[in-house]
Design a protein around this motif. Sequence first.
Motif, PDB file in Angstrom:
ATOM      1  N   ILE A  23      50.150  57.442  27.005  1.00 46.73           N
ATOM      2  CA  ILE A  23      48.722  57.252  26.740  1.00 46.73           C
ATOM      3  C   ILE A  23      48.548  55.951  25.958  1.00 46.73           C
ATOM      4  CG2 ILE A  23      46.703  58.189  25.538  1.00 46.73           C
ATOM      5  CD1 ILE A  23      48.041  60.981  25.859  1.00 46.73           C
ATOM      6  N   THR A  25      45.483  53.640  24.327  1.00 51.82           N
ATOM      7  CA  THR A  25      44.052  53.555  24.019  1.00 51.82           C
ATOM      8  C   THR A  25      43.738  52.510  22.945  1.00 51.82           C
ATOM      9  OG1 THR A  25      44.287  55.329  22.393  1.00 51.82           O
ATOM     10  CG2 THR A  25      43.611  55.979  24.618  1.00 51.82           C
ATOM     11  N   LEU A  30      42.075  51.373  28.937  1.00 53.30           N
ATOM     12  CA  LEU A  30      42.650  52.705  28.782  1.00 53.30           C
ATOM     13  C   LEU A  30      43.669  52.913  29.888  1.00 53.30           C
ATOM     14  CD1 LEU A  30      42.642  55.732  27.885  1.00 53.30           C
ATOM     15  CD2 LEU A  30      40.596  56.009  29.277  1.00 53.30           C
ATOM     16  N   VAL A  32      46.852  55.675  31.393  1.00 49.95           N
ATOM     17  CA  VAL A  32      47.578  56.940  31.375  1.00 49.95           C
ATOM     18  C   VAL A  32      48.628  56.840  32.468  1.00 49.95           C
ATOM     19  CG1 VAL A  32      47.418  59.409  31.864  1.00 49.95           C
ATOM     20  CG2 VAL A  32      45.657  58.310  30.493  1.00 49.95           C
ATOM     21  N   HIS A  52      36.701  55.031  25.258  1.00 53.65           N
ATOM     22  CA  HIS A  52      37.787  55.789  25.876  1.00 53.65           C
ATOM     23  C   HIS A  52      37.592  57.301  25.818  1.00 53.65           C
ATOM     24  CE1 HIS A  52      39.685  52.019  26.210  1.00 53.65           C
ATOM     25  NE2 HIS A  52      40.288  51.980  25.034  1.00 53.65           N
ATOM     26  N   HIS A  55      36.709  59.453  28.904  1.00 52.61           N
ATOM     27  CA  HIS A  55      37.527  59.200  30.092  1.00 52.61           C
ATOM     28  C   HIS A  55      38.969  59.673  29.968  1.00 52.61           C
ATOM     29  CE1 HIS A  55      34.201  56.810  31.507  1.00 52.61           C
ATOM     30  NE2 HIS A  55      34.252  56.076  30.409  1.00 52.61           N
ATOM     31  N   LEU A  56      39.473  59.809  28.737  1.00 55.53           N
ATOM     32  CA  LEU A  56      40.896  60.057  28.531  1.00 55.53           C
ATOM     33  C   LEU A  56      41.383  61.375  29.130  1.00 55.53           C
ATOM     34  CD1 LEU A  56      43.632  59.296  27.416  1.00 55.53           C
ATOM     35  CD2 LEU A  56      42.909  60.180  25.195  1.00 55.53           C
ATOM     36  N   ILE A  60      44.045  62.121  32.252  1.00 55.11           N
ATOM     37  CA  ILE A  60      45.288  62.877  32.093  1.00 55.11           C
ATOM     38  C   ILE A  60      45.336  64.007  33.121  1.00 55.11           C
ATOM     39  CG2 ILE A  60      46.560  64.434  30.559  1.00 55.11           C
ATOM     40  CD1 ILE A  60      45.567  62.630  28.224  1.00 55.11           C
ATOM     41  N   ALA A  79      52.347  57.869  22.872  1.00 55.74           N
ATOM     42  CA  ALA A  79      51.008  57.300  22.664  1.00 55.74           C
ATOM     43  C   ALA A  79      51.113  56.014  21.861  1.00 55.74           C
ATOM     44  CB  ALA A  79      50.115  58.300  21.939  1.00 55.74           C
ATOM     45  N   GLY A  92      43.360  58.253  21.123  1.00 59.83           N
ATOM     46  CA  GLY A  92      44.612  58.491  21.839  1.00 59.83           C
ATOM     47  C   GLY A  92      45.562  59.391  21.087  1.00 59.83           C
TER      48      GLY A  92
END
Length: 115
Positions: A23, A25, A30, A32, A52, A55-56, A60, A79, A92
Amino acid sequence: MPVPLIKLRKKKIPMHLNYILGIETATKVLSVAIVAETQTMVEYTLNSGQNHGPHLMPMIERALTESHLEPDRISAIAASTGPGSFTGVRIGLAAAKGLALALKKPLVGIPTLDG
């Protein structure tokens, strides 16, 4: 509403390998990724500016779906720890820490400059 993503790579990899969820951020972009040993299975990148948060987790989820992995198959979570946007790093790390605790998996911090 679906998140617009740039899908960079997708490869089918055997299930007996160790899988790392990565991850990033800390910057305006961003990212992943899921990596099996030394091969990237799936990687998504989104230039969301400094937004972010919304959307994170969908990214994922999409990465896990596309790689045909259940969350418990992840061996560890990595991360970014900065330097970069303080709020981005917090987003993140909070997501990574929550996943690591829920899945009982190790969490590794990676400095942005090491990438």
